[in-house]
Design a protein around this motif. Structure first.
Motif, short mmCIF file in Angstrom:
data_model
loop_
_atom_site.label_atom_id
_atom_site.label_comp_id
_atom_site.label_asym_id
_atom_site.label_seq_id
_atom_site.Cartn_x
_atom_site.Cartn_y
_atom_site.Cartn_z
N VAL A 76 -9.26 0.88 2.97
CA VAL A 76 -9.59 0.59 1.58
C VAL A 76 -11.05 0.96 1.34
O VAL A 76 -11.96 0.44 1.99
CB VAL A 76 -9.37 -0.90 1.26
CG1 VAL A 76 -9.80 -1.21 -0.18
CG2 VAL A 76 -7.92 -1.29 1.48
N VAL B 25 -12.31 -1.45 -4.25
CA VAL B 25 -11.53 -2.45 -4.98
C VAL B 25 -12.36 -2.81 -6.20
O VAL B 25 -13.44 -3.39 -6.08
CB VAL B 25 -11.26 -3.71 -4.13
CG1 VAL B 25 -10.49 -4.74 -4.95
CG2 VAL B 25 -10.48 -3.36 -2.87
N THR C 97 1.50 -3.13 4.23
CA THR C 97 0.38 -3.98 3.86
C THR C 97 0.48 -4.39 2.39
O THR C 97 0.54 -3.55 1.50
CB THR C 97 -0.96 -3.26 4.10
OG1 THR C 97 -1.06 -2.87 5.47
CG2 THR C 97 -2.14 -4.17 3.75
N VAL D 105 -7.11 -0.32 -6.44
CA VAL D 105 -7.29 -0.35 -4.99
C VAL D 105 -7.17 1.09 -4.50
O VAL D 105 -6.13 1.72 -4.68
CB VAL D 105 -6.24 -1.23 -4.29
CG1 VAL D 105 -6.39 -1.14 -2.77
CG2 VAL D 105 -6.36 -2.68 -4.76
N ILE E 13 -0.97 -5.41 -0.97
CA ILE E 13 -2.27 -5.28 -1.63
C ILE E 13 -2.39 -6.15 -2.88
O ILE E 13 -3.48 -6.34 -3.42
CB ILE E 13 -2.58 -3.80 -1.99
CG1 ILE E 13 -1.57 -3.26 -3.01
CG2 ILE E 13 -2.61 -2.95 -0.73
CD1 ILE E 13 -1.95 -1.86 -3.52
N HIS F 198 -4.35 3.01 -6.42
CA HIS F 198 -3.31 2.16 -7.00
C HIS F 198 -3.91 1.45 -8.21
O HIS F 198 -4.93 0.76 -8.09
CB HIS F 198 -2.84 1.10 -6.00
CG HIS F 198 -2.50 1.63 -4.64
ND1 HIS F 198 -3.46 2.05 -3.73
CD2 HIS F 198 -1.29 1.79 -4.03
CE1 HIS F 198 -2.86 2.45 -2.62
NE2 HIS F 198 -1.55 2.31 -2.77
N SER G 242 0.83 -1.20 0.00
CA SER G 242 0.00 0.00 0.00
C SER G 242 0.86 1.25 0.00
O SER G 242 1.88 1.32 0.69
CB SER G 242 -0.92 0.00 1.23
OG SER G 242 -1.67 1.21 1.28
N VAL H 284 -7.33 3.80 -1.33
CA VAL H 284 -7.18 3.90 0.13
C VAL H 284 -7.50 5.32 0.56
O VAL H 284 -6.88 6.28 0.08
CB VAL H 284 -5.75 3.52 0.56
CG1 VAL H 284 -5.58 3.72 2.07
CG2 VAL H 284 -5.43 2.08 0.17
N PRO I 140 -6.24 -8.09 -6.50
CA PRO I 140 -6.01 -7.42 -5.21
C PRO I 140 -6.17 -8.40 -4.05
O PRO I 140 -7.04 -9.28 -4.07
CB PRO I 140 -7.09 -6.34 -5.19
CG PRO I 140 -7.41 -6.09 -6.63
CD PRO I 140 -7.29 -7.44 -7.28
N THR J 83 -5.02 -0.33 5.96
CA THR J 83 -3.70 -0.56 5.39
C THR J 83 -2.65 0.30 6.08
O THR J 83 -2.96 1.36 6.63
CB THR J 83 -3.68 -0.24 3.89
OG1 THR J 83 -3.95 1.16 3.69
CG2 THR J 83 -4.70 -1.07 3.13
N VAL K 62 -6.65 -7.29 -0.86
CA VAL K 62 -7.29 -6.56 0.23
C VAL K 62 -8.76 -6.36 -0.12
O VAL K 62 -9.15 -6.47 -1.29
CB VAL K 62 -6.62 -5.20 0.50
CG1 VAL K 62 -5.24 -5.37 1.10
CG2 VAL K 62 -6.55 -4.37 -0.78
#
Length: 235
Positions: free
Chosen positions: A79, A82, A218, A101, A220, A197, A73, A103, A205, A213, A207
């Motif tokens: 998060v 996703v 973390t 992803v 991902i 991301h 991350s 965050v 992913p 995160t 997560v």
């Protein structure tokens, strides 16, 4: 306990402050002193705000997993999305949806951003925009943002810093053609924001929405391993 041992313990317990925040902390502290001169209860409010400002710019060390193919991350937070999404056009990652992803960072999270992978920065693109709540999906397209594309051994990763409702400044410390290590600091956002991301096509992913995160720690996604079929439930 010797004085040197006490001093070392204090330094270990203190969280480092990013240099970007020193001027803001100083301004908050000066305002707190002025408020004390006006009315003591206001001074204590100013003191609390100064402590919050110092915490906002904390810059802790992280331990980054470095196995080949891991994507970590780029931000502390939760998060909030996703999904498959079309990356911002300025990144040059194509028009097909890619695994994304997102965050969300609230004003109490660490706001120093870190590179998800080791690689070379092949593009940096700043885009002016609005300051909508960063938790909203349309913030990815409408808000002020700064995007990086990092060329890794397993493909290009897009990382987009997105300003939020109260954020008014995106800071990027790197330039195009710089080389980053996985988990290396590359920027920060003031004050409350989001990092998206964009993973290579076909990546899965690791997560789920609602998961917290830690930037630089973390994992991902794992670009070197097949999809493991994991799913997520909110408890």
């Amino acid at each position: 306990m010797a004085l040197d041992d006490i001093s070392a313990s204090i330094r270990k317990a203190m969280v480092p402050i990013h240099p970007e925040g020193r001027k803001f902390i100083a301004v908050f502290a000066i305002i707190a002193v002025i408020l004390f001169l006006i009315w003591q209860p206001l001074g204590w409010i100013g003191t609390a705000a100064t402590i919050w400002c110092a915490l906002f710019f904390r810059n802790p060390d992280r331990v980054t997993p470095t196995r080949d193919g891991l994507v970590v991350s780029g931000a502390d937070g939760v998060v909030c999305d996703v999904s498959q999404a079309t990356p911002p056009p300025e990144l040059g990652l194509g028009v097909s949806p890619l695994p994304r992803v997102a965050v969300f960072m609230n004003v109490f999270d660490v706001h120093v951003n870190r590179s998800p992978v080791a690689g070379r920065v092949v593009k940096i693109a700043y885009t002016a925009g609005k300051f909508l709540n960063a938790d909203l999906d349309k913030a990815s397209a409408d808000n002020e943002r700064n995007g990086l594309v990092v060329e890794s051994a397993h493909g290009r990763i897009g990382v987009v810093q997105i300003a939020g409702l109260v954020a008014r400044r995106i800071v990027c410390f790197v330039r195009e053609q710089d080389t980053l290590g996985a988990g290396e600091r590359f920027g920060l956002i003031r004050f409350g924001s989001r990092v998206d991301h964009y993973l290579p096509a076909g990546a899965t992913p690791l997560v789920g929405v609602g998961q917290r995160t830690v930037a630089g720690e973390t994992v991902i996604a794992d670009l070197a391993a097949p999809a493991d079929g994991r799913s997520f439930t909110r408890g």
